[in-house]
Motif scaffolding. Structure first.
Motif, short mmCIF file in Angstrom:
data_model
loop_
_atom_site.label_atom_id
_atom_site.label_comp_id
_atom_site.label_asym_id
_atom_site.label_seq_id
_atom_site.Cartn_x
_atom_site.Cartn_y
_atom_site.Cartn_z
N LYS A 115 77.03 84.83 59.70
CA LYS A 115 75.59 84.64 59.55
C LYS A 115 75.34 83.84 58.29
O LYS A 115 75.83 84.21 57.21
N ASN A 116 74.61 82.76 58.42
CA ASN A 116 74.35 81.86 57.29
C ASN A 116 75.65 81.39 56.63
O ASN A 116 75.74 81.30 55.41
N GLY A 117 76.66 81.12 57.45
CA GLY A 117 77.93 80.60 56.95
C GLY A 117 78.79 81.60 56.22
O GLY A 117 79.72 81.20 55.51
N GLN A 118 78.52 82.91 56.39
CA GLN A 118 79.32 83.93 55.71
C GLN A 118 79.53 85.15 56.60
O GLN A 118 78.75 85.40 57.51
N LEU A 119 80.57 85.89 56.27
CA LEU A 119 80.80 87.20 56.89
C LEU A 119 79.94 88.21 56.15
O LEU A 119 79.50 87.97 55.02
N ALA A 120 79.71 89.36 56.76
CA ALA A 120 78.88 90.41 56.14
C ALA A 120 79.50 90.89 54.83
O ALA A 120 80.72 90.91 54.68
N PRO A 121 78.66 91.30 53.88
CA PRO A 121 79.19 91.86 52.64
C PRO A 121 79.82 93.23 52.88
O PRO A 121 79.50 93.90 53.87
N CYS A 122 80.69 93.64 51.99
CA CYS A 122 81.28 94.97 52.05
C CYS A 122 80.22 96.01 51.67
O CYS A 122 79.36 95.75 50.84
N PRO A 123 80.33 97.21 52.26
CA PRO A 123 79.47 98.31 51.80
C PRO A 123 79.94 98.76 50.41
O PRO A 123 80.96 98.28 49.91
N LYS A 124 79.24 99.69 49.81
CA LYS A 124 79.63 100.17 48.49
C LYS A 124 80.90 101.02 48.51
O LYS A 124 81.57 101.16 47.51
N SER A 125 81.23 101.59 49.67
CA SER A 125 82.42 102.43 49.77
C SER A 125 83.67 101.58 49.55
O SER A 125 83.68 100.38 49.83
N PRO A 126 84.75 102.19 49.04
CA PRO A 126 85.96 101.42 48.70
C PRO A 126 86.87 101.09 49.88
O PRO A 126 88.00 100.66 49.67
N ASN A 127 86.40 101.25 51.11
CA ASN A 127 87.26 101.03 52.28
C ASN A 127 87.04 99.67 52.94
O ASN A 127 87.10 99.53 54.14
N CYS A 128 86.82 98.65 52.12
CA CYS A 128 86.56 97.31 52.62
C CYS A 128 87.04 96.29 51.59
O CYS A 128 86.93 96.52 50.39
N VAL A 129 87.56 95.16 52.08
CA VAL A 129 87.87 94.02 51.22
C VAL A 129 87.30 92.77 51.87
O VAL A 129 87.19 92.68 53.09
#
Length: 170
Positions: free
Chosen positions: A55-69
């Motif tokens: 979306k808008n040339g980017q992937l979604a941001p990570c949530p605040k939880s530490p289980n995403c990079v």
């Protein structure tokens, strides 16, 4: 005494399963595959997120939880480098697809000329991680995002997975 011992074991097993569900533990990359019956009994897949894709040339941001990079993140807990490539976009995506198809518990769900989305399922508990790749031709980079659907912690599994993909991709 027998009944008390059985109750104690049942309580311990329940507590361990509750902790696993809450924390979202996944097996480390390269862990041995559990028998299908075990994975199906403990399937904790969760629902596929609705914010996937570019979306808008980017992937979604990570949530605040530490289980995403993500290669778009700027904080150290979530930041990971994208995959540098040479050659054409199509060659890079074909190579990436081959790497993922040869990984255990991976299933490619969606692919377009500049995007690939795969689900990785943990062997024992059936946790699903959503892994996305977006080919940014301007940068000569494949942007990455790997996130657990459930739980709070992934014990670094998403980061390990992207690094394993990077190793095979390079």
């Amino acid at each position: 005494m027998k009944a008390t011992g059985f109750k104690f074991i049942s309580i311990c097993v329940s507590l361990v399963l509750a902790a696993v569900c809450y924390l979202g533990f996944s097996e480390p990359v390269g862990a041995q595959t559990a028998p299908p019956l075990v994975a199906s009994v403990f399937s904790l897949a969760g629902k596929r997120p609705t914010n996937l894709g570019v979306k808008n040339g980017q992937l979604a941001p990570c949530p605040k939880s530490p289980n995403c990079v993500s290669s778009y993140s700027t904080d150290a807990a979530h930041k990971i480098d994208g995959l540098a490539y040479t050659g054409t976009r199509d060659e890079a995506l074909a190579k990436l697809k081959s790497v993922i198809e040869n990984m255990d518990n991976a299933k490619i769900i969606t692919q377009s000329p500049d995007y690939l989305y795969a689900e990785f399922t943990s062997s024992l508990m059936g946790f699903v991680d959503d892994v996305e790749f977006y080919v940014n031709e301007e940068k000569g980079l494949i942007e990455v995002r790997s996130a657990s659907r459930l739980g709070e912690s992934d014990l670094g599994v998403n980061r390990q997975r992207i690094e394993a993909i990077r190793k095979e991709f390079n």
